[in-house]
Structures are given as C-alpha cells and as structure tokens.
Enzyme design. Structure first.
Site, PDB file in Angstrom:
ATOM      1  CB  ALA A 133       0.446 -36.905  29.929  1.00  0.00           C
ATOM      2  CB  ALA A 134      -0.031 -31.381  29.802  1.00  0.00           C
ATOM      3  CG  HIS A 135      -4.706 -32.879  33.639  1.00  0.00           C
ATOM      4  ND1 HIS A 135      -5.748 -33.341  34.406  1.00  0.00           N
ATOM      5  CD2 HIS A 135      -4.321 -33.938  32.880  1.00  0.00           C
ATOM      6  CE1 HIS A 135      -5.981 -34.613  34.139  1.00  0.00           C
ATOM      7  NE2 HIS A 135      -5.104 -34.995  33.207  1.00  0.00           N
ATOM      8  N   PRO A 136      -4.504 -28.613  32.234  1.00  0.00           N
ATOM      9  CG  PRO A 136      -6.635 -27.711  31.951  1.00  0.00           C
ATOM     10  CD  PRO A 136      -5.855 -28.969  31.769  1.00  0.00           C
ATOM     11  CB  THR A 157      -5.521 -29.780  37.419  1.00  0.00           C
ATOM     12  OG1 THR A 157      -5.921 -30.728  38.429  1.00  0.00           O
ATOM     13  CG2 THR A 157      -4.592 -28.745  38.021  1.00  0.00           C
TER      14      THR A 157
END
Length: 221
Positions: A83-86, A92
C-alpha cells in the site's frame, strides 16, 4: 472426553447454519498468511473471501501472522506493505505500476523502499467492527482493538486501543497480572486442557490461569 465435545479446528464453518463465521486456518491458502487454530472471522457477506477483501496490497514478501483464538469482526482489514507510495522525492504518484518506460525508469525506487516488515498479531486478540491495521504493526496477546480503530503503531499485550490513529484507552490488567498471563500462555495449552478449564479462561482471574498452568507443568520461566 469425547472428541465431539471439542470444536473441530479444521472445520471451515464451525457453527452449523452460520456461514458468516469461518475459521481462518483451514481457509487461507496464501503462504504469506499464517493463522493459528480457532481464530475466526465473522462477515455476513463473503466470509470466505478474507484473503481477497481483508488482506490488502499484499504484493511483497511481507507476511501476516495471526495467533490462536483471535476474534476478527466484519470489516477488519490488514493493509500490507504494497500500500505504500514512495515519498523520497517530489511526487508520491506510483508511476512504476503502469508499465513501459515509467516502470523501467523507476522500478529501483520502488524496490528500494524500506519495509516495516511482517504484520504480527498475538493470541486472544479481539478486533472490533471495521478496524484497520497498517503494515508492520505488532499487536500483543490479549489486546482489544476497538471498532473503527486505525492501528498505526504497535499495541502492548492486554491493552485496549481505539481511535484514529489508535491510542491506548486502558490496560486490562496490571503489570503483575499481565506477566502471569503471558507466562501461563493458555492459548498454547492442549485443547483438551483448554476445554476442561474453559470457564476459568472466560471468567477467572490471572491467578487462576497461572495456577492451572503451574499444576500442569505449562508455566514458562
């Protein structure tokens, strides 16, 4: 004691006529999800779709580990590391997921993102309706996650948390009693012993549970 007097831990639907309740251990097939015996999930609309609808963004190697005798209410969701975005630069936006040159030019950014690791839930944890657990969180034995809670950080054993983000509301027992319960670890007892003392487990004191474990040579150091 008759074997039929003890619920079958391999039964997908342990309650006759109630398909909304499933035991997760015989249900899950994803090797990244590990669930202990007698942990159940309740959902009136598709309980058997737990892996698809309640474990989200499981794109990486991170695991979801849930202990024994947990109660998971409808709408509880575990968000995994995918689920993480950079957030290392200006945007993002997940360019990498769309393929082509975008993927070729950014894949190393995504693969290099730090991970919070596995999500680990202890034993005898109760999740209220609509609780959400973020990636890499660790929840201790005997905790209670209130309905609608957004769990963003680790939860200590036998602690009630609620809110968004979830914060401790109260501890269920004092330090000495929590130590008694963790050393007694009733969830690790043979199921026959659990069955014999199920009333004490539900309504007794930590000292009662400690005494039973000690009498059966099950009290850890």
């Amino acid at each position: 004691m008759s074997a039929t007097a003890i619920p079958d831990p391999t039964a997908l639907h342990p309650l006759a006529g109630h398909d909304r309740v499933v035991l997760l251990r015989p249900l899950v097939t994803d090797p990244r999800i590990e669930v202990g015996e007698y942990t159940y999930f309740d959902d009136p609309d598709g309980a058997t779709r737990f892996e698809e609808r309640n474990v989200l963004y499981a794109y990486g190697p991170e695991r979801l580990v849930i202990g024994r005798y947990c109660a998971i209410a409808t709408g509880t969701r575990f968000l995994m590391a995918g689920a993480a975005h950079p957030t290392v630069g200006v945007s993002t936006f997940p360019f990498t997921m769309f393929g082509g040159s975008w993927t070729e030019r950014t894949l190393d950014i995504v693969t290099g993102l730090p991970s919070r690791g596995d999500t680990v839930v202890g034993n005898d944890v109760w999740f209220g309706h609509g609780a959400t657990v973020l990636p890499g969180v660790r929840i201790g034995d005997g905790a209670i996650i209130a309905a609608g809670a957004m769990v963003t950080a680790d939860v200590e054993p036998y602690t009630v948390v609620g809110g968004n983000p979830a914060r401790p509301i109260r501890r269920r027992f004092d330090d000495a009693d929590i130590e008694r319960l963790l050393h007694a670890a009733w969830w690790d007892w043979p199921v026959e012993l659990v069955t014999e003392h199920v009333r004490a487990i539900m309504s007794g004191t930590p000292a009662d549970i400690e005494a039973i474990a000690a009498a059966n040579g099950l009290l850890s150091a």
